[in-house]
Write a protein that holds these residues in place. Structure first.
Motif, PDB file in Angstrom:
ATOM      1  N   ASP A 210       0.709  -1.269  -0.137  1.00  0.00           N
ATOM      2  CA  ASP A 210      -0.029   0.023  -0.223  1.00  0.00           C
ATOM      3  C   ASP A 210       0.756   1.298  -0.142  1.00  0.00           C
ATOM      4  N   VAL A 213       3.103   3.972  -5.247  1.00  0.00           N
ATOM      5  CA  VAL A 213       2.378   4.977  -5.886  1.00  0.00           C
ATOM      6  C   VAL A 213       1.146   4.545  -6.793  1.00  0.00           C
ATOM      7  N   LYS A 216      -2.341   4.698  -5.050  1.00  0.00           N
ATOM      8  CA  LYS A 216      -3.014   5.925  -5.225  1.00  0.00           C
ATOM      9  C   LYS A 216      -4.171   6.012  -6.133  1.00  0.00           C
ATOM     10  N   LYS A 331     -11.119   5.519  -6.964  1.00  0.00           N
ATOM     11  CA  LYS A 331     -10.031   4.464  -7.417  1.00  0.00           C
ATOM     12  C   LYS A 331     -10.395   3.511  -8.123  1.00  0.00           C
TER      13      LYS A 331
END
Length: 352
Positions: A210, A213, A216, A331
């Motif tokens: 986690d 990058v 994200k 996301k």
């Protein structure tokens, strides 16, 4: 003049006789040219929802015939790419365990058929359908199955099948008035992650956790950060046995498929490889044990100090639309997964 012609006429039979005699002695004989009829490939059949429905039903029928007969070769003729690898491994595991190969029962399918150019190949479509193991109705799961036709002379094959995760909603694919879905381009600018990069984003999170990058733009899930945590635990267990475990997720050469979802965003189905190596640190360390999920692929012996495996993994993800300026950006998230170890090896020690 007449006498000269009579001499020539008298000599012709002799020349013919000598020619025949020469052929009989093995000299080259002229053969008549055999005309080979020219055949042209069948005309392309436009992909329509009806064509896709027939292709799916044909697959279901032929797959069951192959599995009922335990005929791996026949079963493989209806699959390609990663699905062929998983099918071969399934047949081998059934033989290893002494069990019959599973047979399946399918519900009513929903067809996601993109509108493609009639003469363009490959053609493809995706099916969303409930599937259970024959005789085990409680095993029912929602499957996403991608089919491909690579050329005029080929037949439709299942290239990928993956299964919805528990408590996960399948995104609704946008279907127009004619029954067609819309295919996403590899670089579609309307979604958060380019469809061709969704697998790479997942693989990065699986490798880095986690803190990556890539995290994200993709949610935590059992097959993203969960893969990372699983690898850390297994590496610690290996270290206690003086073994080194390496885990690497890589792209595959297999096709991936993207479909526009209602309200924007897209459904993307694709594959990854997981390559692992379990290595003894030195000659004094006991040989690594063969992982349970790879036993059916090996003969039970380890020649050297290493056990390598490759798993073929199939996934589906929801790729959200890019948010408008000033709005929060959702996301991407995983919705389906399936896979198994499809290759294993125990390479001998390298000579110094």
């Amino acid at each position: 003049m007449h006498r000269f012609l009579r001499v020539i006429a008298a000599g012709v039979p002799l020349i013919l006789a000598l020619t025949v005699a020469g052929c009989a002695e093995g000299e080259t004989e002229a053969r008549p040219t055999v005309a080979v009829p020219q055949t042209s490939p069948p005309a392309p059949v436009p992909l329509t929802p009806d064509v896709a429905a027939r292709a799916f039903q044909t697959y279901v029928t032929d797959e069951d015939v192959a599995r009922a007969a335990g005929d791996e070769r026949l079963a493989l003729t209806w699959t390609s790419d990663g699905q062929s690898q998983l099918t071969a491994a399934e047949f081998r595991k059934a033989a290893y365990d002494g069990d019959p190969v599973r047979r399946f029962v399918y519900g009513k399918p929903e067809l996601y058929v993109p509108r493609l150019k009639d003469a363009a190949y490959p053609q493809w479509f995706v099916v969303s359908v409930d599937r259970s193991v024959l005789g085990k109705p409680k095993s029912e799961r929602r499957a996403l199955m991608a089919f491909i036709l690579r050329g005029r002379s080929d037949h439709w094959k299942l290239t990928l099948a993956t299964f919805l995760q528990e408590k996960t909603k399948e995104p609704k694919v946008a279907i127009d008035a004619d029954g067609y879905a819309t295919a996403l381009s590899t670089n579609d600018p309307s979604v958060l992650i380019r469809p061709r990069d969704v697998g790479g984003i997942q693989a990065t999170i699986a490798a880095e956790g986690d803190g990556s990058v890539a995290a994200k733009v993709m949610k935590s899930n059992a097959v993203t950060t969960g893969f990372y945590q699983d690898a850390r635990r297994e590496k610690k267990k290996a270290k206690k046995k003086d073994l080194t475990l390496q885990v690497v997720y890589t792209a595959t050469p297999f096709p991936y498929f993207g479909l526009r979802a209602k309200g924007g965003g897209g459904l993307v189905v694709y594959s990854l490889f997981r390559n692992t190596s379990l290595i003894a640190k030195d000659s004094g360390t006991p040989e690594p044990e063969i992982p349970e999920d790879a036993e059916h692929l090996l003969d039970g012996t380890v020649e050297g100090n290493e056990v390598d495996t490759t798993a073929t993994l199939h996934f589906a993800a929801f790729d959200p639309p890019k948010a408008k300026q000033g709005e929060p950006q959702p996301k991407a998230h995983m919705i389906a997964d399936e896979g198994a170890v499809t290759k294993a090896a125990t390479p001998p020690l390298k000579k110094p």
